[in-house]
Design an enzyme around this catalytic site. Structure first.
Site: not given
Ligand code: ADP
Length: 169
Positions: A35-37, A126, A123-124
């Site tokens: 995801g974002v990480d 997790y 919200t992704g």
């Molecule tokens: P978690 O594991 O904390 O749930 P995720 O990364 O799976 O984190 O998701 C958290 C949010 O970040 C979601 O709304 C996802 O759509 C969003 N996300 C994923 N990639 C990016 C990005 N490049 N920039 C911003 N938000 C993102």
């Protein structure tokens, strides 16, 4: 200390944000995830995982900082926070999520960061319900004393954008 002067929601990719610090929704190891990480680690380069490994692990609800490495200026810091894994809501998930936002602001204050971009933590992968998460994010960011002046809530999808925009109205 006061509270944040300006909170806005934007649609897009957090790795393109022009702020002092970007927050990532990390896992406890701080070695990088999906995801974002994953996006932030790709953009910051392999030194981010090395630095994360040195400062981590990080408990859910806490936040820790590293340099931003290859992220473009003006971004100088990555704030790694670990959200709650959603288990139905009876395991303190709300408090843990609020703590992510509070602790990220506290770390931003320690760094002297005045502008900070946040993703929709937890919200992704997790699984935290997005509407409930948007309510907690906005309520916590509005009420936490901080020297941060400007927060950008970066929504990656339309639903998240609409939920955050509704909370900000
Ligand atoms: P978690 O594991 O904390 O749930 P995720 O990364 O799976 O984190 O998701 C958290 C949010 O970040 C979601 O709304 C996802 O759509 C969003 N996300 C994923 N990639 C990016 C990005 N490049 N920039 C911003 N938000 C993102």
């Amino acid at each position: 200390m006061r509270t944040v002067v300006r909170i806005e929601v934007v649609h897009g990719d957090i790795t393109a944000e022009q702020v002092d610090a970007v927050v990532t929704a990390a896992n406890e190891s701080l070695l990088g995830g999906g995801g974002v990480d994953g996006a932030i680690h790709r953009a910051a380069g392999p030194r981010l995982a090395q630095a994360g490994g040195r400062v981590g692990p990080c408990e859910p609800g806490d936040a820790m900082a590293t340099p931003a490495f290859d992220l473009d200026p003006p971004v100088r810091h990555v704030i790694h926070t670990v959200g709650p894994v959603w288990e139905g809501g009876d395991y303190g998930e709300d408090d843990t999520l609020a703590s992510c936002y509070r602790r990220s602001l506290a770390v931003a204050d320690e760094l002297g960061a005045r502008t900070v971009a946040f993703p929709a933590i937890a919200t992704g992968l997790y699984g935290f319900p997005p509407e409930r998460a948007a309510r907690i994010a906005v309520a916590t960011l509005r009420t936490t004393p901080t020297e941060v002046t400007h927060i950008r809530l970066v929504a990656f999808d339309r639903e998240t954008y609409d939920l955050l925009a509704a909370e900000l109205r």
